[in-house]
Design a protein around this motif. Structure first.
Motif, short mmCIF file in Angstrom:
data_model
loop_
_atom_site.label_atom_id
_atom_site.label_comp_id
_atom_site.label_asym_id
_atom_site.label_seq_id
_atom_site.Cartn_x
_atom_site.Cartn_y
_atom_site.Cartn_z
N THR A 5 0.92 -1.19 -0.06
CA THR A 5 0.03 0.20 0.13
C THR A 5 0.80 1.26 0.03
O THR A 5 0.51 2.37 -0.10
N GLY A 6 2.25 1.15 0.17
CA GLY A 6 3.13 2.37 0.12
C GLY A 6 4.49 1.66 -0.19
O GLY A 6 5.12 0.91 0.33
N LEU A 7 5.12 2.65 -0.95
CA LEU A 7 6.63 2.22 -1.53
C LEU A 7 7.13 3.73 -1.91
O LEU A 7 6.58 4.27 -2.91
N GLU A 8 7.84 4.04 -0.82
CA GLU A 8 8.33 5.42 -0.90
C GLU A 8 9.73 5.43 -0.87
O GLU A 8 10.51 4.50 -0.23
N PHE A 9 10.51 6.28 -1.96
CA PHE A 9 11.95 6.28 -2.11
C PHE A 9 12.51 7.55 -1.80
O PHE A 9 11.74 8.68 -1.82
N LYS A 10 13.59 7.56 -1.00
CA LYS A 10 14.39 8.67 -0.62
C LYS A 10 15.70 8.65 -0.63
O LYS A 10 16.35 7.39 -0.73
N GLY A 11 16.38 10.01 -0.64
CA GLY A 11 17.90 9.68 -0.73
C GLY A 11 18.42 11.20 -0.39
O GLY A 11 18.04 12.04 -0.64
N ASP A 12 19.74 11.05 0.53
CA ASP A 12 20.20 12.55 0.91
C ASP A 12 21.35 12.35 -0.16
O ASP A 12 21.84 11.51 -0.81
N HIS A 13 21.61 13.80 -0.46
CA HIS A 13 22.61 14.16 -1.33
C HIS A 13 24.08 13.20 -1.11
O HIS A 13 24.55 12.55 -2.09
N ALA A 14 24.39 12.91 -0.11
CA ALA A 14 25.71 12.16 0.40
C ALA A 14 25.39 10.84 0.94
O ALA A 14 26.20 10.17 1.67
N GLY A 15 24.27 10.36 0.58
CA GLY A 15 23.81 9.09 1.08
C GLY A 15 23.16 8.13 0.17
O GLY A 15 23.36 8.65 -1.00
N GLU A 16 22.80 6.75 0.54
CA GLU A 16 22.21 5.93 -0.21
C GLU A 16 20.83 6.07 -0.45
O GLU A 16 20.15 6.87 0.09
N VAL A 17 20.35 5.73 -1.46
CA VAL A 17 18.90 5.78 -2.04
C VAL A 17 18.20 4.66 -0.85
O VAL A 17 18.81 3.29 -0.84
N ALA A 18 17.19 5.11 -0.35
CA ALA A 18 16.57 4.07 0.64
C ALA A 18 14.91 4.04 0.21
O ALA A 18 14.45 4.73 -0.54
N TYR A 19 14.51 3.14 0.88
CA TYR A 19 12.92 3.14 0.61
C TYR A 19 11.95 2.95 2.00
O TYR A 19 12.57 2.35 2.77
N ASP A 20 10.99 3.28 1.92
CA ASP A 20 10.04 2.61 2.90
C ASP A 20 8.73 2.06 2.37
O ASP A 20 8.56 2.12 1.01
N LEU A 21 8.53 0.83 3.10
CA LEU A 21 7.43 -0.08 2.62
C LEU A 21 6.22 -0.07 3.41
O LEU A 21 6.32 -0.15 4.49
N ALA A 22 5.13 -0.13 2.86
CA ALA A 22 3.87 -0.51 3.94
C ALA A 22 3.05 -1.57 3.12
O ALA A 22 2.69 -1.32 1.94
N LEU A 23 2.68 -2.71 3.90
CA LEU A 23 1.80 -3.64 3.45
C LEU A 23 0.72 -3.85 4.27
O LEU A 23 0.50 -3.50 5.40
N GLU A 24 -0.49 -4.34 3.84
CA GLU A 24 -1.80 -4.32 4.41
C GLU A 24 -2.36 -5.77 4.14
O GLU A 24 -2.54 -6.21 2.82
N SER A 25 -2.64 -6.50 5.03
CA SER A 25 -3.31 -7.84 4.83
C SER A 25 -4.56 -7.65 3.86
O SER A 25 -5.32 -6.76 4.04
N ALA A 26 -4.66 -8.86 2.89
CA ALA A 26 -5.71 -8.74 1.96
C ALA A 26 -6.73 -10.09 1.88
O ALA A 26 -7.12 -10.50 1.21
N GLY A 27 -6.67 -10.49 3.24
CA GLY A 27 -7.43 -11.74 3.31
C GLY A 27 -6.97 -12.66 4.51
O GLY A 27 -6.21 -12.08 5.49
N ALA A 28 -7.46 -13.88 4.73
CA ALA A 28 -7.10 -14.61 5.86
C ALA A 28 -5.95 -14.97 6.17
O ALA A 28 -5.13 -15.32 5.10
N LEU A 29 -5.16 -14.76 7.36
CA LEU A 29 -3.74 -15.06 7.70
C LEU A 29 -3.88 -16.24 8.50
O LEU A 29 -4.53 -16.65 9.22
N SER A 30 -2.63 -17.20 8.28
CA SER A 30 -2.40 -18.30 9.19
C SER A 30 -1.21 -17.99 10.22
O SER A 30 -0.28 -17.10 9.86
N PHE A 31 -1.12 -18.63 11.05
CA PHE A 31 -0.04 -18.49 12.16
C PHE A 31 0.44 -20.00 12.33
O PHE A 31 -0.23 -20.95 12.71
N THR A 32 1.68 -20.13 12.34
CA THR A 32 2.56 -21.41 12.67
C THR A 32 3.26 -20.94 13.74
O THR A 32 4.37 -20.13 13.67
N ALA A 33 3.21 -21.81 15.20
CA ALA A 33 4.26 -21.50 16.03
C ALA A 33 5.70 -21.78 15.85
O ALA A 33 5.90 -23.03 15.19
N ILE A 34 6.79 -21.37 16.33
CA ILE A 34 7.85 -21.71 16.02
C ILE A 34 8.42 -22.23 17.16
O ILE A 34 8.32 -21.72 18.44
#
Length: 136
Positions: A107-136
């Motif tokens: 639901t979101g993918l944002e790119f950013k970068g400083d002049h003297a730094g690396e290109v970075a990204y922000d990511l957002a995900l939203e569930s779109a249906g039933a989720l399952s859980f498995t204990a570790i």
């Protein structure tokens, strides 16, 4: 549960070949599960305290992450999902807790970068249906 390393909280995406690939380059990530409360408070509720109806509200899970590009294959996969608005299977691995798996949409993918730094990204995900859980 013992103290866990933050780097071990993993976000993985289905690779199209029956497996999952870790979304590379994430420096930070978070996972949350929420449900909408359904208020059933009425004039005879004890002390006028709010009452909620158990199991009635919509549930959702959200994932957020930020990082740098590190892996061409997973970067291309995530970029394609974002541009297509597609829904894919993701797996969230929480150390010593479990794996949450199911359909998510970027639901979101944002790119950013400083002049003297690396290109970075922000990511957002939203569930779109039933989720399952498995204990570790």
């Amino acid at each position: 549960m013992a103290i866990q390393k933050g780097k071990d909280l993993l976000v993985k995406v289905a690779d199209g070949a029956g497996g999952f690939v870790t979304v590379a380059g994430l420096k930070s990530r978070s996972f949350s599960i929420n449900s909408e409360p359904v208020d059933v408070t009425h004039s005879e509720s004890a002390g006028r305290w709010r009452e909620l109806l158990a199991g009635a509200g919509a549930k959702k899970a959200s994932v957020a992450g930020a990082g740098v590009f590190r892996d061409e294959a997973s970067d291309a996969l995530m970029r394609g999902l974002a541009f297509d608005g597609a829904i894919a299977d993701f797996q969230i691995v929480v150390p010593d807790f479990g794996r949450i798996q199911g359909p998510f949409q970027i639901t979101g993918l944002e790119f950013k970068g400083d002049h003297a730094g690396e290109v970075a990204y922000d990511l957002a995900l939203e569930s779109a249906g039933a989720l399952s859980f498995t204990a570790i």
